[in-house]
Design a protein around this motif. Sequence first.
Motif, PDB file in Angstrom:
ATOM      1  N   HIS A 184     -41.889 -18.846  -1.909  1.00 18.38           N
ATOM      2  CA  HIS A 184     -42.098 -17.640  -2.704  1.00 18.38           C
ATOM      3  C   HIS A 184     -43.549 -17.463  -3.130  1.00 18.38           C
ATOM      4  N   HIS A 185     -44.402 -18.466  -2.906  1.00 21.37           N
ATOM      5  CA  HIS A 185     -45.822 -18.283  -3.177  1.00 21.37           C
ATOM      6  C   HIS A 185     -46.483 -17.373  -2.145  1.00 21.37           C
ATOM      7  N   TRP A 186     -45.841 -17.170  -1.004  1.00 20.23           N
ATOM      8  CA  TRP A 186     -46.449 -16.426   0.099  1.00 20.23           C
ATOM      9  C   TRP A 186     -46.273 -14.914  -0.044  1.00 20.23           C
ATOM     10  N   VAL A 187     -46.260 -14.414  -1.274  1.00 22.02           N
ATOM     11  CA  VAL A 187     -46.191 -12.962  -1.480  1.00 22.02           C
ATOM     12  C   VAL A 187     -47.454 -12.258  -0.973  1.00 22.02           C
ATOM     13  N   TRP A 188     -48.467 -13.038  -0.591  1.00 20.30           N
ATOM     14  CA  TRP A 188     -49.666 -12.446   0.008  1.00 20.30           C
ATOM     15  C   TRP A 188     -49.378 -11.869   1.383  1.00 20.30           C
ATOM     16  N   CYS A 189     -48.143 -12.033   1.866  1.00 19.82           N
ATOM     17  CA  CYS A 189     -47.750 -11.339   3.093  1.00 19.82           C
ATOM     18  C   CYS A 189     -47.778  -9.824   2.900  1.00 19.82           C
ATOM     19  N   VAL A 190     -47.619  -9.346   1.665  1.00 12.73           N
ATOM     20  CA  VAL A 190     -47.623  -7.898   1.401  1.00 12.73           C
ATOM     21  C   VAL A 190     -48.995  -7.288   1.716  1.00 12.73           C
ATOM     22  N   PRO A 191     -50.103  -7.793   1.151  1.00 13.94           N
ATOM     23  CA  PRO A 191     -51.403  -7.234   1.552  1.00 13.94           C
ATOM     24  C   PRO A 191     -51.732  -7.476   3.024  1.00 13.94           C
ATOM     25  N   LEU A 192     -51.267  -8.589   3.597  1.00  9.41           N
ATOM     26  CA  LEU A 192     -51.505  -8.813   5.017  1.00  9.41           C
ATOM     27  C   LEU A 192     -50.866  -7.703   5.844  1.00  9.41           C
ATOM     28  N   LEU A 193     -49.637  -7.360   5.539  1.00  7.14           N
ATOM     29  CA  LEU A 193     -48.955  -6.289   6.261  1.00  7.14           C
ATOM     30  C   LEU A 193     -49.660  -4.949   6.060  1.00  7.14           C
ATOM     31  N   ALA A 194     -50.132  -4.704   4.846  1.00  7.34           N
ATOM     32  CA  ALA A 194     -50.828  -3.444   4.576  1.00  7.34           C
ATOM     33  C   ALA A 194     -52.092  -3.318   5.418  1.00  7.34           C
ATOM     34  N   VAL A 195     -52.845  -4.399   5.536  1.00  2.00           N
ATOM     35  CA  VAL A 195     -54.081  -4.370   6.320  1.00  2.00           C
ATOM     36  C   VAL A 195     -53.773  -4.204   7.804  1.00  2.00           C
ATOM     37  N   LEU A 196     -52.733  -4.870   8.291  1.00  4.58           N
ATOM     38  CA  LEU A 196     -52.361  -4.721   9.700  1.00  4.58           C
ATOM     39  C   LEU A 196     -51.947  -3.282  10.013  1.00  4.58           C
ATOM     40  N   VAL A 197     -51.198  -2.667   9.117  1.00  7.37           N
ATOM     41  CA  VAL A 197     -50.792  -1.273   9.319  1.00  7.37           C
ATOM     42  C   VAL A 197     -52.010  -0.361   9.280  1.00  7.37           C
ATOM     43  N   ALA A 198     -52.903  -0.586   8.313  1.00  5.81           N
ATOM     44  CA  ALA A 198     -54.102   0.238   8.210  1.00  5.81           C
ATOM     45  C   ALA A 198     -55.001   0.072   9.433  1.00  5.81           C
ATOM     46  N   ASP A 199     -55.000  -1.118  10.023  1.00  9.70           N
ATOM     47  CA  ASP A 199     -55.807  -1.375  11.221  1.00  9.70           C
ATOM     48  C   ASP A 199     -55.121  -0.916  12.499  1.00  9.70           C
ATOM     49  N   ARG A 200     -53.988  -0.262  12.341  1.00 13.47           N
ATOM     50  CA  ARG A 200     -53.244   0.307  13.472  1.00 13.47           C
ATOM     51  C   ARG A 200     -52.854  -0.773  14.486  1.00 13.47           C
ATOM     52  N   ARG A 201     -52.244  -1.797  13.971  1.00 15.26           N
ATOM     53  CA  ARG A 201     -51.704  -2.864  14.798  1.00 15.26           C
ATOM     54  C   ARG A 201     -50.200  -2.967  14.547  1.00 15.26           C
ATOM     55  N   PRO A 202     -49.434  -1.974  14.987  1.00 18.82           N
ATOM     56  CA  PRO A 202     -47.993  -1.944  14.660  1.00 18.82           C
ATOM     57  C   PRO A 202     -47.229  -3.133  15.220  1.00 18.82           C
ATOM     58  N   ALA A 203     -47.575  -3.605  16.404  1.00 19.36           N
ATOM     59  CA  ALA A 203     -46.846  -4.732  16.985  1.00 19.36           C
ATOM     60  C   ALA A 203     -47.043  -5.987  16.146  1.00 19.36           C
ATOM     61  N   LEU A 204     -48.289  -6.242  15.735  1.00 17.59           N
ATOM     62  CA  LEU A 204     -48.556  -7.411  14.902  1.00 17.59           C
ATOM     63  C   LEU A 204     -47.905  -7.267  13.530  1.00 17.59           C
ATOM     64  N   ALA A 205     -47.934  -6.058  12.993  1.00 13.74           N
ATOM     65  CA  ALA A 205     -47.313  -5.828  11.689  1.00 13.74           C
ATOM     66  C   ALA A 205     -45.808  -6.077  11.758  1.00 13.74           C
ATOM     67  N   LEU A 206     -45.163  -5.591  12.813  1.00 14.23           N
ATOM     68  CA  LEU A 206     -43.719  -5.796  12.955  1.00 14.23           C
ATOM     69  C   LEU A 206     -43.391  -7.269  13.173  1.00 14.23           C
ATOM     70  N   THR A 207     -44.209  -7.955  13.966  1.00 14.76           N
ATOM     71  CA  THR A 207     -43.987  -9.384  14.194  1.00 14.76           C
ATOM     72  C   THR A 207     -44.128 -10.168  12.895  1.00 14.76           C
ATOM     73  N   THR A 208     -45.169  -9.834  12.117  1.00 16.37           N
ATOM     74  CA  THR A 208     -45.382 -10.515  10.836  1.00 16.37           C
ATOM     75  C   THR A 208     -44.248 -10.233   9.866  1.00 16.37           C
ATOM     76  N   ALA A 209     -43.808  -8.966   9.812  1.00 20.28           N
ATOM     77  CA  ALA A 209     -42.695  -8.606   8.933  1.00 20.28           C
ATOM     78  C   ALA A 209     -41.423  -9.350   9.341  1.00 20.28           C
ATOM     79  N   ALA A 210     -41.200  -9.466  10.654  1.00 20.93           N
ATOM     80  CA  ALA A 210     -40.015 -10.190  11.127  1.00 20.93           C
ATOM     81  C   ALA A 210     -40.068 -11.654  10.725  1.00 20.93           C
ATOM     82  N   LEU A 211     -41.258 -12.260  10.824  1.00 24.76           N
ATOM     83  CA  LEU A 211     -41.396 -13.670  10.453  1.00 24.76           C
ATOM     84  C   LEU A 211     -41.082 -13.885   8.979  1.00 24.76           C
ATOM     85  N   PHE A 212     -41.520 -12.940   8.127  1.00 24.76           N
ATOM     86  CA  PHE A 212     -41.310 -13.108   6.686  1.00 24.76           C
ATOM     87  C   PHE A 212     -39.945 -12.616   6.211  1.00 24.76           C
TER      88      PHE A 212
END
Length: 364
Positions: free
Chosen positions: A267-295
């Motif tokens: 539960h310390h890894w809530v920093w996944c939220v800003p990581l996902l936001a940056v990936l979406v903003a950088d227009r990397r939908p595949a990486l964002a979806l993969t990261t979201a699936a992992l978390f």
Amino acid sequence: MADLLVYRAEGEAVIHGGDLYGFTVTEWRLPATYPPFAAVLFVPTTWIPVPALKVAFLAGNALLLACLVALSARLAGRSLPLAPLCAATALGLWLEPVFQTLVFGQINLAVACLVLWDLTRPPGAPAKGLALGIATGVKLTPAIFIAYLFLTARRKEAGVATASFAGTALLGALLLPPASEDFWTRRLFETGRVGKAWIVDNQSLQGLIARALGAEAPGLAWSLPAAGLAAAGLWLATRARHVSGDRWGVLLTAFTALLVCPISWSHHWVWCVPLLAVLVADRRPALALTTAALFTARTMWLLPHEGDLDLHLPWWQQPFASPYPLLGLALLAGAAVDLRRHGRALRSGGPQPSARISSASMIR
């Protein structure tokens, strides 16, 4: 909400003059592990009945998640209207670190919001660094962001954060002298009090190595790589800031902290939220979806982990037991490769990658 009950017990120890680091509560016999300053902040949790307190924490954490989503968008250079903010918050509740934060009644979202709010304020903002220092006074691990500020030549902000942190320690010493002496001279170094390093709950580098080696205490097999990783992670974060701004610098700093801390519960890894936001903003939908699936996959909880089974996992289950540290290592490795390419482009005088491409490619 076992952790919430620990916080309430800390507040009661402050009010009644009990031994702050001598009690355990709940069926898991959980002790207090935060600095005395945090215990002072927990005093209001004693003012209302436990059922109402749980409801308040649940609602408060949901609101804090919305704040973290908004701050994550700001880190990524975007703004979110109300409807997308609510949708992103609702989806964020499914992320395992966020969900576990709500289940345990944890304060991870509050700490992350304090840090991210302070770091995303404009340069020269009044008392910038104050909130970061307070967050460090509550949970210590945000101190790595103070080091990040120093390394990126923002000495005034780093100085304010350091002074703020020192102020929290001084306040704790004034209000709780015996507890402060006990914590800063003894309890701070007893990492075993926090929990067992080898269980799947621990998604730090130490947890990964302990499970891979089948060793309860990996010793130098963990401490030496962790020291090197801390230096490398901060160096990469500093370099990344010069290439793509604070968003990747802040993220690399956060994930470095999560990796090198002896204990980083899932539960310390809530920093996944800003990581996902940056990936979406950088227009990397595949990486964002993969990261979201992992978390959201919760693979560590699908493995046998009762008793000491965590220490006897076969090799093919090891990645499923340590998904978060493996992602963190991949993030740092990708950043190193990307920055090396950027350096070569500068030396050769060829076209430089754009900030968006450079930052987005860091976790390829």
